[in-house]
Design an enzyme around this catalytic site. Structure first.
Site, short mmCIF file in Angstrom:
data_model
loop_
_atom_site.label_atom_id
_atom_site.label_comp_id
_atom_site.label_asym_id
_atom_site.label_seq_id
_atom_site.Cartn_x
_atom_site.Cartn_y
_atom_site.Cartn_z
N ASP A 60 0.54 -1.28 0.10
CA ASP A 60 -0.19 -0.15 -0.41
C ASP A 60 1.04 1.44 0.42
OD1 ASP A 60 -2.53 1.30 -0.15
OD2 ASP A 60 -2.04 1.37 2.78
N ASP A 99 2.41 4.87 -5.27
CA ASP A 99 1.86 6.33 -5.17
C ASP A 99 2.72 7.35 -5.50
OD1 ASP A 99 0.61 8.46 -4.48
OD2 ASP A 99 0.29 7.70 -2.14
N GLU A 122 -1.96 6.10 -8.04
CA GLU A 122 -2.92 6.88 -7.72
C GLU A 122 -2.88 8.34 -8.59
OE1 GLU A 122 -3.14 7.47 -3.74
OE2 GLU A 122 -3.38 9.69 -4.22
N HIS A 144 -7.23 10.01 4.71
CA HIS A 144 -6.95 8.78 5.53
C HIS A 144 -7.09 8.93 6.79
CE1 HIS A 144 -3.65 7.67 1.65
NE2 HIS A 144 -5.14 7.27 1.80
N HIS A 172 -9.30 4.77 -1.78
CA HIS A 172 -9.17 5.04 -0.67
C HIS A 172 -9.78 6.00 0.59
CE1 HIS A 172 -4.17 3.61 -1.80
NE2 HIS A 172 -5.06 3.22 -2.11
N GLY A 173 -9.37 5.92 1.73
CA GLY A 173 -9.38 6.67 2.74
C GLY A 173 -11.12 6.61 3.08
N ALA A 174 -11.55 5.41 2.73
CA ALA A 174 -12.97 5.09 2.64
C ALA A 174 -13.44 4.77 4.31
CB ALA A 174 -13.03 4.10 1.96
N ASN A 200 -10.27 0.43 0.79
CA ASN A 200 -8.93 1.11 1.48
C ASN A 200 -9.58 1.19 2.67
OD1 ASN A 200 -7.50 0.07 -0.55
ND2 ASN A 200 -5.77 2.23 -0.59
O1 TD4 Z 1 -3.91 3.80 2.13
N1 TD4 Z 1 -5.09 3.25 3.54
C1 TD4 Z 1 -4.06 3.35 4.73
C2 TD4 Z 1 -2.83 3.85 4.59
C3 TD4 Z 1 -2.76 4.07 5.97
C4 TD4 Z 1 -1.52 4.80 6.06
O2 TD4 Z 1 -0.58 3.56 7.39
P1 TD4 Z 1 1.08 4.17 8.58
O3 TD4 Z 1 0.78 4.80 9.18
O4 TD4 Z 1 1.62 2.54 8.29
O5 TD4 Z 1 1.93 4.41 6.56
C5 TD4 Z 1 -6.15 3.76 3.57
O6 TD4 Z 1 -6.60 5.00 2.24
C6 TD4 Z 1 -6.91 4.21 4.76
O7 TD4 Z 1 -7.87 4.21 4.61
P2 TD4 Z 1 -8.43 4.92 5.88
O8 TD4 Z 1 -9.78 5.85 5.85
O9 TD4 Z 1 -9.17 3.44 6.96
O10 TD4 Z 1 -8.06 6.09 6.57
ZN ZN Z 2 -4.70 5.29 0.74
CA CA Z 3 -1.22 9.72 -2.47
#
Ligand code: TD4
Ligand code: ZN
Ligand code: CA
Length: 297
Positions: free
Chosen positions: A73, A95, A125, A170, A200-202, A243
């Site tokens: 990821d 990314d 992305e 996120h 992402h960020g769901a 995600n």
């Molecule tokens: O891609 N992600 C997960 C991102 C995690 C970042 O984590 P680190 O601290 O390990 O770098 C998402 O899109 C998650 O989205 P969400 O809404 O659950 O925050």
């Molecule tokens: Zn993400």
């Molecule tokens: Ca990004």
């Protein structure tokens, strides 16, 4: 993910950091008979070490009665993506969203070239997820994914899945006012791009979990996520990978706090982390049902 997009459901991609989150997700997938993606960020590789985290996730994948993908990821550079391709990941994200369109395309193409040779699929992305801070409308507009650019990007790079920016971010503080995704934009992207789209960020940031954490001493007021109805609409418009990290973290934290408060004599890590793992599992199961992936394995 291709069958998911074709058939109007999405696969959950859950972030793993350690044994407990891995067990929570694989147990959830097995109980829901759902395919699942376990994803590892570069900061988890730093935290746990690549060899440790891979062996935990591979063990889960090998023993699971359902398909389990191991995904990088937010791979931050070519070297990290290449290392994960070599190490046996089934898919990697590169990314390059903070680069220019040309630089992002070139970097993504390089990763696609080495990954496809090994049968590894690639997520990229385009557009930037909104930050936690408030941005002006113009700035916000500038970072959301442009549908024409998305079509050109996919064509140029040969990427397998595309993460789009449609108003999510996120973390636990996604909106200061009304929670709203740009679904019109998603519809326009979907018309031009036929590969699976990634959200992402769901996380939903369930208020009952936030309240539980706060009851046992957390300070998480104002936390807000994406309403479930909008997730369903996004799936109907082409999102095929979703995600989720924050909701699992919240469930874990709220339960650790609850156990420590209610059982002050407890000091066996298994009695503290076990219930926290079960709480994460319940969240993961509810996501699989929401995304429509339950029963699809
Ligand atoms: O891609 N992600 C997960 C991102 C995690 C970042 O984590 P680190 O601290 O390990 O770098 C998402 O899109 C998650 O989205 P969400 O809404 O659950 O925050
Ligand atoms: Zn993400
Ligand atoms: Ca990004």
């Amino acid at each position: 993910m291709v069958p998911a997009r074709k058939n109007g459901y999405a696969i959950g991609a859950f972030n793993v950091q350690n044994l407990e989150s891995t067990l929570a997700i694989v147990e959830a997938a097995a109980e829901e008979k759902s395919p699942v993606i376990m994803q590892i960020t570069p900061s988890v590789i730093k935290y746990a070490g690549l060899a440790y985290i891979i062996s935990i996730v591979k063990t889960a994948a090998q023993s699971a009665p359902v398909p389990v993908a191991m995904h990088l990821d937010h791979g931050e550079d070519f070297e990290t993506a290449a290392k994960c391709v070599e190490a046996g990941f089934t898919s990697v994200m590169i990314d390059g969203s903070f680069l220019s369109f040309e630089e992002n395309s070139a970097l993504t193409k390089r990763v696609v070239d080495i990954a496809h040779r090994k049968g590894v699929s690639v997520e990229a992305e385009l557009g930037k997820l909104a930050g936690v801070e408030e941005r002006s409308v113009e700035e916000k507009e500038a970072i959301l994914t442009d549908p024409d650019a998305a079509a050109e990007f996919v064509e140029k790079t040969g990427v397998d899945a595309l993460a789009v920016a449609i108003g999510t971010s996120h973390g636990a503080y996604k909106f200061k006012s009304e929670a709203k995704l740009d679904l019109e934009r998603l519809k326009a992207i979907s018309k031009k791009v036929s590969i699976p789209l990634v959200l992402h960020g769901a996380s939903n940031v369930p208020q009952w979990i936030v309240e539980k954490a706060n009851k046992y001493g957390a300070a998480l007021s104002g936390a807000k996520g994406i309403p479930e109805e909008q997730i369903k609409q996004a799936i109907s418009l082409g999102i095929a990978k979703i995600n989720i990290d924050t909701d699992l973290r919240l469930a874990f934290t709220a339960t650790v706090r609850e156990v420590l408060t209610n059982s002050p004599k407890e000091f066996d890590p298994r009695k503290i982390l076990g219930p926290a793992k079960d709480a994460m599992k319940e969240v993961a199961k509810s996501k699989m049902r929401l995304f429509g992936s339950s029963g699809k394995a």
